[in-house]
Every structure is written in C-alpha cells, then in structure tokens.
Design a protein around this motif. Sequence first.
Motif, PDB file in Angstrom:
ATOM      1  N   UNK A 288     -10.877  10.306 -12.570  1.00  0.00           N
ATOM      2  CA  UNK A 288     -10.325  11.181 -11.542  1.00  0.00           C
ATOM      3  C   UNK A 288      -9.277  12.083 -12.190  1.00  0.00           C
ATOM      4  N   UNK A 289      -9.546  13.380 -12.337  1.00  0.00           N
ATOM      5  CA  UNK A 289      -8.562  14.279 -12.948  1.00  0.00           C
ATOM      6  C   UNK A 289      -7.257  14.301 -12.158  1.00  0.00           C
ATOM      7  N   UNK A 290      -6.153  14.380 -12.887  1.00  0.00           N
ATOM      8  CA  UNK A 290      -4.831  14.487 -12.266  1.00  0.00           C
ATOM      9  C   UNK A 290      -4.573  15.954 -11.954  1.00  0.00           C
ATOM     10  N   UNK A 291      -4.547  16.288 -10.688  1.00  0.00           N
ATOM     11  CA  UNK A 291      -4.400  17.688 -10.297  1.00  0.00           C
ATOM     12  C   UNK A 291      -2.964  18.189 -10.428  1.00  0.00           C
ATOM     13  N   UNK A 292      -2.069  17.333 -10.879  1.00  0.00           N
ATOM     14  CA  UNK A 292      -0.699  17.769 -11.110  1.00  0.00           C
ATOM     15  C   UNK A 292      -0.362  17.846 -12.576  1.00  0.00           C
ATOM     16  N   UNK A 293      -1.341  17.513 -13.446  1.00  0.00           N
ATOM     17  CA  UNK A 293      -1.069  17.481 -14.887  1.00  0.00           C
ATOM     18  C   UNK A 293      -1.010  18.896 -15.440  1.00  0.00           C
TER      19      UNK A 293
ATOM     20  N   UNK B 137       0.874  -1.168   0.000  1.00  0.00           N
ATOM     21  CA  UNK B 137       0.000   0.000   0.000  1.00  0.00           C
ATOM     22  C   UNK B 137       0.913   1.219   0.000  1.00  0.00           C
ATOM     23  N   UNK B 138       0.868   2.059  -1.038  1.00  0.00           N
ATOM     24  CA  UNK B 138       1.819   3.167  -1.143  1.00  0.00           C
ATOM     25  C   UNK B 138       1.569   4.232  -0.083  1.00  0.00           C
ATOM     26  N   UNK B 139       2.631   4.669   0.542  1.00  0.00           N
ATOM     27  CA  UNK B 139       2.510   5.709   1.569  1.00  0.00           C
ATOM     28  C   UNK B 139       2.775   7.070   0.928  1.00  0.00           C
ATOM     29  N   UNK B 140       1.829   7.520   0.089  1.00  0.00           N
ATOM     30  CA  UNK B 140       1.951   8.823  -0.555  1.00  0.00           C
ATOM     31  C   UNK B 140       0.570   9.446  -0.695  1.00  0.00           C
ATOM     32  N   UNK B 141       0.538  10.687  -1.207  1.00  0.00           N
ATOM     33  CA  UNK B 141      -0.698  11.470  -1.190  1.00  0.00           C
ATOM     34  C   UNK B 141      -1.513  11.384  -2.469  1.00  0.00           C
TER      35      UNK B 141
ATOM     36  N   UNK C 174      -1.984  15.931  -6.462  1.00  0.00           N
ATOM     37  CA  UNK C 174      -1.459  15.586  -7.786  1.00  0.00           C
ATOM     38  C   UNK C 174      -1.172  14.098  -7.897  1.00  0.00           C
ATOM     39  N   UNK C 175      -1.114  13.619  -9.134  1.00  0.00           N
ATOM     40  CA  UNK C 175      -0.788  12.219  -9.377  1.00  0.00           C
ATOM     41  C   UNK C 175      -1.929  11.471 -10.035  1.00  0.00           C
ATOM     42  N   UNK C 176      -1.567  10.402 -10.745  1.00  0.00           N
ATOM     43  CA  UNK C 176      -2.569   9.545 -11.374  1.00  0.00           C
ATOM     44  C   UNK C 176      -3.310   8.744 -10.305  1.00  0.00           C
ATOM     45  N   UNK C 177      -4.612   8.626 -10.468  1.00  0.00           N
ATOM     46  CA  UNK C 177      -5.410   7.843  -9.523  1.00  0.00           C
ATOM     47  C   UNK C 177      -5.089   6.361  -9.669  1.00  0.00           C
TER      48      UNK C 177
END
Length: 619
Positions: A614-619, A457-461, A594-597
């Motif tokens: 889910x839009x990528x808010x960092x794109x 399980x990735x520990x990121x946002x 940000x990031x791909x869902x």
Amino acid sequence: MNDQSRGDAENPGASGTSAGEPSVRRIRKRTNVRSKSYKRKRSLITGGFVALLVVVALGLWLGYSAREARANLFEARNHAQLAKDALLDGNTEDAERSSADADKYANQAYDYTHNVPWSVASAIPWLGSPLETSQQISEVVRGLTSEVLTPAVAAGTSLAPNQLIASGGKVNLRPLQDAAPVLDQTAVAAQRWDDQAQAIDEPTYLASVSDARTQLQDQLSELSKLLGNTAIAAKLAPTMLGADGPRNYFMAFQTNAEARGTGGLLGGFGVIRANDGVARVDTLGRNSDLVGAAAPLDLGPEFAAQYGQSRPTTDIRNSNLSSHFPYAAQIWKSMWAQESGEQVDGAIATDPIALSYVLDAIGPVKMPDGEVINADNVVELTESTAYVRFADDNNARKQYLQTVASRVIDKMTGQIQSPQKLLDALGRAAGERRIAVWSTHPEEQAILSGTLLGHTVPNDAAPFAGVVINNQAGGKLDYHTTREIDYTAESCAGDTRRSTVTVKLTNNTPAGDFPDYVAGTFINTLGVPKGTNVSAVSLLATQGAQLRNVTVDGKPAVFLTGKEMGHPLFDVLVPVRQGQTTEIKYQLTEPAAPGEARVPVQPLVDDPTVTVDVPNCGA
C-alpha cells in the motif's frame, strides 16, 4: 646571357646595389613547427601525468579513508553492543568504557568520511553516490553514540534486569522513577536519528554500502522502538505497580482455541494486587464465576449497534467480540464489580502462547500429580489436549487450567534465576500483542492507547486493515486454524484509490474422533459436517472506505456492515471445512490518505503470513 648578367650572377652581392654600397645578406627565418608541437605534447603529457598522479593519490586516499571508516564503524558498533551487554549485566565500569570507545570510533569514522577529498568526490553525480551515503551513515552513527548510548549509560546500571527485579519478583521502582527523564530524552533522540536513518540515500552502486545502509535502518528502527517502550515503562510501571498506593487489576486468561476479537474466549481470570513493586495474584476464578452480571454497561451507540444483539456486557462468552481492548476491559471491570463489589484499577489479558514464553524463561512447573508443564507442551495441553482429556467433565478441565495458571504465577513471583530472560519473554509476548493492558486512570490510559499493549483501534485516517475472527461454531478448532492476510492498494494518483484485502483461512484439524465440544457446531444453522470451523470474519477498513464487493471462494457473499472507532466494518460468515482453505476477498474504494498502512494481527494460535503493498500517500 650578356656580360652584365653573367657578372651579376657571379657576384650576387652586387645585385640591386650601387657601386660603393655595402652588401646586405638577407636571412629567412623558418618557424620550427616540430619544436612547438613537441613542447605542446610534452606539456600535455606532463599535465596528464600530474593529473593522473592526483587521481591516483585521491583514489588511494579515498580507498584508505573508506577502509578506515569501515573499520571504525565496525568498532563503534561492536563497542556499542558491549556497552549494552554490560549495562544489562549491571557492570557500570565496563559499560562506561565501551560507551566511550564506541563514541571515539564513531567520531573517527565521521572524520574519515567528511574530509575534503571525500566531500569533493561525494559531490560527483552518480560516481559519488556511495561516498555520500557513507557520509550520511557515519553521521547517524555518531549521533547515536553521543546522544543515545552515552546518556543511557550515564543513567547507570540501576535498570539492569538483575537490579530491577529483586527476589520474589519485586520490582525496584525508585530506579525506574529516577531514570524516567533520561530515558525519555534518549527515546526522543533515538526516534530523531531513526527518522534521519530512514532518509539515507540509496547508493547508485556498491552493494556493501547499500547493505550497510539497510542494516543500520533496520537496527535503528528496532532500537528506537525498544527505547520508546522502555521510556513508556519507566513512566507507567511505578504508579501501576503501586508506588503511590495499592493497585488492583482484573487479569483475563484467554483461550484462543476459540477466537474472540481480543484473542480468545475468556476461560479464567485472576485479580492482581500490586503495592510498592510487589504483585500477587490472590484470586483465581473460572469464566462461569461471572455469569451473574446482569447490569448492562453503556459503551456508546456505535458499540451497541455493532455488538448489542450478542449481549456482550452481560454474557461473559461474548464480552470481547470487539478487537478494541478497552471495551472488553471495561466489561470485565463491570462484571467483577457486580460479582465482588470491588472496583479494580484496570485490566490485563494474556494467553497460553505468552505463558509458553514465560515458562521458557523461568523453567517448568509441576502439577500436583507430577505432570510437568513446560514451554514446549503448555500450549497444546491447555488449548487442545485438555478438551479431549476432560471431554466429559467441564469442571475438571477448568480446574486443571486454573491449577496450571496458579503454578506458573507462583513460580514467577518466587526466585527468578534470570530476570533478563523473563523481561525478554514478556517483551516478546507484548510485541506479538499477546499481552493487553487497560487502566482506569486517564493519564495512564492515554499513554497505553498509543502502544501495542493498548490493543486499541486507532481513530485516524491512515490506511488500515484490521481482520478480526470470532468463532461462531462454539468449538475449539481455531487451535488448528492458520491465516494469510494480504492488503494491497493502487497508487496515490487521485483522491481515492481501489484496494483489496484478501484473507485465507485453512482448517488443519487432523483426522480423529474429537468431542463435539471441540469439533462440533453449537448452533448448526449452516448444516455443516463435524470438523467444520465457522467464523465471523470482520474487516475494519480505512476510515471513509466503501465496499465494492466481497466474495468467498470467488462467489459473491452476503455481508453485514457496521462501524467502530470511525472505521467501516464488514462482516462475513465463513464455514471452513476440515482440511480445506477458504478465501475471503474484500474489494474497496478508500481515500488516498497519508500514512503507513497498518494491519494489526489478532493474537491467535498461529503466526499468520501478512503482506502489505500500500503506497504511502504522504511520503
């Protein structure tokens, strides 16, 4: 009229002159308006004709260039495929020749799309869009052949499956070690060109160019992942297969007819012993052989708070409730150490679906009574039929499943007719998360955790929706369960946004007189009829997400909350009656991160339908 006047009229030359002066004849010049207009028109016609010739010539040249560019791109792709096939077959000469041809055609395509007329035309707003896209495509293809294909072929054919896997299933480790630096470089290059391919502009028109763009993006994305995984394998395989000394691994056989976080209930296990590329399974056991593990394992307060009541570190049945595979792996390592006194170097898990892929590659096996186990029947036999066939003899069923595993392992470690098919089968299983690997060696685990094999399980946002099912009925009806998962979120207008995760579970259990062990409920606190599947459905949401509401079939539901690897976790107990579908809907407010869902798929029996918007808010 007097005489003088008449004389003047008769002698106009005398008018206005004195006697004896010469006469002057005045001539008025008339401007030829028609002549100037004609010349101007002729100049315009000539200029227009010349311009037309230039446009026609430019169009013809662009058409010719487009045709040649397309033909060369096709040849580049064709020869690249030939080089790949030759490389896998161990044919060095053909691989090098095809690689050189692919590079030649890629360069020619680049030249045709980067000449002066093409570059000028591509700069024209809107009209030049397909030409500009074609330039970008040819640039990526040229980069691929020169920076990825050519170095890969230059590394030699030592990585061809028929060279890599020798008789008896031995893996030749030295070629992997030698090729590791080159593979790492090509993987980095492939990722760089993949990033550039994904940024290629969509043409404003011309479907053929748009299709070529999409095809290149899809193929390069797949190639980048393949080379990345190959580079990782070259780093990990030598040491994990005993290049630096013997290694031992706990191997778990999961039964995903009864769902658990990492896939399914641990039904049996083995111990793999690897040394110098040779792997053997010399111990096979049942889950009941590990019931004596009494010493609990401390996996931290977060794990204890979420799963502690189920005693996962001492009860083998609940050892893999979490979808974070390193937890289950450490528990199994601890249990085996308590049972045998042996410390293993890691853990591996797989399931009957992965076994079916392997059997498709190596061929069927025969049981002691003559029954044939093959790719078509192994899943049904081990996950459904066996529970009915041995309904009154649990020990006989476990022995049957253990024998199936033993026969397959024996064949895998014997003479392999097609190493390529075996590697493809293992790759497919890994891609579907049906093989999980954990290592006690920190440097190896650091690499594994970033791959599909790691099951972490990735520990990121970044946006995340991990849907995890744990069977609560104690039956085997997850064999008949199908899933649909949908994750949608609003735009990135603010710091937070609303999102929804919808899960649909369908109980496809056919009519029939199933044993209670299959279709009953172990502790029927909900009072549901036989044939009802009861699941704890957990959602691991995006870090920082808050649950606004959860419903089951449109009605508000009771839920429990927890946390895992920094992600909020929401649990709902869901009964799904035979022949019916139940919908669970989680409505959340989550950070516009940000990031791909990501929606990791729990490896159960079915192939679920997953949709993500889910839009990528960092794109």
